[in-house]
Design an enzyme around this catalytic site. Structure first.
Site, PDB file in Angstrom:
ATOM      1  CB  CYS A 337      -1.033  -0.003   1.030  1.00 11.71           C
ATOM      2  SG  CYS A 337      -1.240  -1.568   2.065  1.00 11.71           S
ATOM      3  NE  ARG A 366       2.178  -8.492   5.532  1.00 10.41           N
ATOM      4  CZ  ARG A 366       0.966  -8.402   5.561  1.00 10.41           C
ATOM      5  NH1 ARG A 366       0.074  -9.407   5.948  1.00 10.41           N
ATOM      6  NH2 ARG A 366       0.574  -7.682   4.321  1.00 10.41           N
ATOM      7  CD  GLN A 384      -0.227  -8.520   0.386  1.00 10.22           C
ATOM      8  OE1 GLN A 384       0.390  -7.347   0.059  1.00 10.22           O
ATOM      9  NE2 GLN A 384      -1.144  -8.486   1.444  1.00 10.22           N
ATOM     10  CG  ASP A 386      -1.898  -5.561  -2.595  1.00  8.09           C
ATOM     11  OD1 ASP A 386      -3.074  -5.477  -2.253  1.00  8.09           O
ATOM     12  OD2 ASP A 386      -1.093  -5.110  -1.898  1.00  8.09           O
ATOM     13  CG  HIS A 388      -3.644  -0.318  -2.623  1.00  7.74           C
ATOM     14  ND1 HIS A 388      -2.291  -1.166  -2.902  1.00  7.74           N
ATOM     15  CD2 HIS A 388      -4.002  -0.854  -1.517  1.00  7.74           C
ATOM     16  CE1 HIS A 388      -2.101  -1.775  -2.011  1.00  7.74           C
ATOM     17  NE2 HIS A 388      -2.941  -1.689  -1.001  1.00  7.74           N
ATOM     18  CE  LYS A 472     -11.947  -6.764   8.897  1.00  7.41           C
ATOM     19  NZ  LYS A 472     -10.865  -7.883   9.105  1.00  7.41           N
ATOM     20  CG  HIS A 518      -6.102  -1.839   1.505  1.00  9.26           C
ATOM     21  ND1 HIS A 518      -4.867  -1.497   1.495  1.00  9.26           N
ATOM     22  CD2 HIS A 518      -6.819  -0.660   2.345  1.00  9.26           C
ATOM     23  CE1 HIS A 518      -4.564  -0.462   2.264  1.00  9.26           C
ATOM     24  NE2 HIS A 518      -5.696   0.092   2.743  1.00  9.26           N
TER      25      HIS A 518
HETATM   26 ZN   LIG Z   1      -3.112  -2.532   0.775  1.00  6.19          ZN
END
Ligand SMILES: [Zn+2]
Ligand SMILES: [Zn+2]
Length: 646
Positions: A337, A366, A384, A386, A388, A472, A518
């Site tokens: 992000c 992580r 991910q 991912d 945004h 969310k 996200h």
């Molecule tokens: Zn994010």
């Protein structure tokens, strides 16, 4: 008299001292027979606890999670009693219920137990259970409680009691057995009809490795033998479908202690699978208006100070990397992000440019404690899927619907049809926990609920489950064995746009702040592949599986023809291999079965003469002789039945 409110809102006026069991009886005999636990005003009580004030009462049976919890915890008392009788002198510590069953942590001293001792322990525990002993709670003074366990020389219980307040301490008795316990038991031991010990493991007292290592005995129990049999069958199935086992058999991924734990290495088959999943999503994302971006694997520490991640997770992350000359500090990227926010910031936008949708298959790192690592589901480095989305509050509802469409498309194409959605909203009683203004929150929550509603999702609303920065939507999947998995989430975020000072020029010519979404339909490639393996047992959808067909020549004589068939399959864009080892067809078929290859193409004398192929499906179904063209049509039809275009 006191007033008891039931979950359906009905109020019963009963005599003070009435028990949950009697309340159940006043509702129906059937309920009274089945009620095994209860909750009174948010406190778990026994079915025999006298109710002395007005309040709300929920009654639980075996079919409720709370009922199972009481059932399993109660069984742990019985198993503890059996252990004490079989192994005199052991010291009991704690015995809670867990998601599937219970455990008891025991200091066995000089003695020890292993799986071969389980049948004798189970037998003893069942004998005790059959005695139909009532569970009876009683209050004891701290002094009494301490001297009871000091006399036994049980320093663990003594330590537990020392941390309790006098006047709150209770013992639970059944048969000849007594245990320090807060409560939450079924009425009597006779309800327990089947007990199975599952495993033993080491566990430190209070989870601290500086303390004594105890033996944790895991078990499960049921009100019917049949249910235990079914459960054990499910366990067997789960073992067969364990993604770590299948990952090895299908040669998808591996781990190397040299490379480091929690860092998966994708083998060619696995890499091809990932690639196909990525292409599949990229294609759909492109249609949905996403733009791909690429960002580095590290970022300056300052970036994460700005995002707030450093303050929150810095201590528990991989520690900063320093450059040798400039002494700059970088962190391994724990999420994409902040990088994407800076991409947004690299360009001025007006309301006409929004929404901006940046997508990246971003690899993040992580730190997880080594004990927490598990196959592909808990790793230290993962990718991910991912993205945004930066949009105006007015666009939220539409954007959310688009993301739901994309997620449903992904789930349907991969054969998941059993899922629910959870909308996580604020806890209205604790408004201080959340950032952003109330107006925005209301709009965002409503946007999510409307989107879920309009998309006909089967959803529940959970108040208080929102992140501090926004509400969310989570997708929960039930896999083929009925286990629940949480998949990627769709989150609204007011926090990062503020921290990174993201703006756009509105139609009023003023600067405004965009909202950020996200989203990751797979969650991560690693976790998703693990879930897919366990759901399908390795029988991936035909469009996704690395090898769709394998050509098996009956003998050396037919190798040439087999090569020709392979070539022809490849021309039809069928992913095929050939097995021309000097082995029997029977053996080749068995191995192809283990590799879960959907089609086995057998070619010999007859096939060569008629210019056909004999097709055998994984699992044994014989499709007979076909031309390669006809086979290719069959493959295409099958693929199109699961993989629709977005
Ligand atoms: Zn994010
Ligand atoms: Zn208990």
């Amino acid at each position: 008299m006191i007033k008891i409110t039931l979950p359906d809102g009905a109020v019963k006026e009963v005599e003070k001292g009435t028990t949950p069991f009697s309340v159940a009886q006043s509702i129906s005999e059937g309920l009274a027979r089945n009620v095994i636990s209860a909750k009174f005003n948010d406190t778990t009580v026994e079915t025999t606890t006298p109710l002395t004030t007005d309040g709300t009462l929920t009654l639980y049976t075996w079919n409720d999670d709370e009922g199972k919890k009481a059932f399993w915890h109660s069984t742990s008392h019985v198993v503890a009693q059996a252990l004490e009788e079989l192994y005199p002198g052991i010291k009991l510590t704690i015995g809670p219920a867990i998601e599937n069953g219970f455990y008891y942590d025991v200091d066995f001293g000089e003695q020890n137990i292993s799986e071969k001792d389980f049948p004798a322990i189970e037998k003893k525990a069942l004998e005790i259970a059959r005695g139909k002993h009532d569970y009876q709670m009683r209050s004891v003074s701290k002094q009494e409680a301490l001297s009871y366990y000091k006399e036994q020389g049980n320093e663990y219980k003594v330590e537990l009691i020392e941390n309790l307040e006098d006047g709150t301490i209770t013992f639970c008795d059944h048969s000849t057995f007594t245990d320090l316990c807060r409560g939450g038991h079924i009425p009597n031991t006779g309800i327990i009809k089947a007990i199975k010990l599952l495993s033993v493991a080491g566990a430190y007292w209070r989870g601290d490795e500086k303390n004594t290592q105890l033996t944790r005995v895991y078990g499960i129990s049921f009100p019917k033998q049949k249910e235990l049999t079914e459960y054990l069958h499910l366990l067997e199935e789960a073992k067969k479908r364990d993604h770590r086992k299948l990952g090895k058999e299908l040669e998808l991924f591996t781990f190397s202690q040299k490379v480091g734990q929690g860092l998966p290495l994708w083998l060619p088959n696995g890499a091809a699978l990932r690639e196909r999943l990525e292409q599949f999503l990229k294609k759909a994302q492109k249609k949905a208006g996403y733009e791909m971006v690429v960002t580095p694997h590290i970022g300056q520490k300052e970036l994460y100070v700005t995002s707030g991640h450093y303050a929150k997770y810095g201590e528990d992350s991989f520690q900063p990397i320093r450059t040798p000359k400039e002494d700059e500090e970088f962190l391994l990227k724990p999420m994409n992000c902040p990088h994407h926010c800076e991409i947004y910031n690299s360009h001025p936008f007006s309301y006409k440019d929004l929404p901006k949708r940046y997508a990246e298959f971003g690899t993040v790192y992580r730190y997880e404690q080594s004990g927490e690592l598990h196959g592909l589901t808990r790793v230290r480095g993962f990718t991910q899927d991912d993205a945004h989305i930066f949009c105006t509050t007015e666009q939220l509802n539409d954007e959310f619907k688009n993301v739901i469409d994309l997620t449903l498309y992904v789930l349907n194409s991969l054969g998941f049809d059993n899922f629910t959605a959870q909308v996580s909203v604020r806890d209205l009683e604790n408004p201080d926990k959340y950032i952003g203004n109330t107006d925005d929150w209301e709009k965002a929550e409503q946007a999510i609920i409307n989107a879920a509603e309009e998309k006909g999702l089967n959803y529940v609303i959970e108040s208080g489950e929102a992140a501090f920065y926004g509400p969310k939507l989570d997708f929960m999947i039930k896999d083929a064995l009925g286990r629940n998995w949480q998949l990627g989430t769709i989150q609204v975020d007011y926090n990062l746009p503020k921290r990174f000072d993201l703006t756009y020029k509105g139609s009023d010519n003023e600067m405004h702040r965009p909202v950020m979404i996200h989203r990751a339909p797979f969650g991560s490639m690693e976790r998703f592949v693990a879930l897919l393996l366990e759901h399908t047992g390795g029988n991936f959808p035909l469009w996704l599986i690395p090898t769709q067909a394998i050509v098996l020549p009956v003998s050396e004589k037919h190798e040439k023809y087999a090569e020709k068939v392979l070539n022809s399959l490849e021309n039809h864009e069928i992913r095929a291999l050939i097995d021309n080892r000097n082995e029997t067809v029977g053996k080749k078929i068995r191995e192809a079965e283990i590799k879960k290859i959907p089609f086995m193409i057998i070619v010999g004398e007859q096939e060569e003469e008629s210019a056909t192929i004999s097709v055998r499906r994984h699992g044994g179904e014989d499709l007979g002789g076909l031309s390669v063209d006809a086979f290719s049509d069959l493959v295409t039809t099958e693929i199109n039945s699961t993989l629709k275009s977005f």
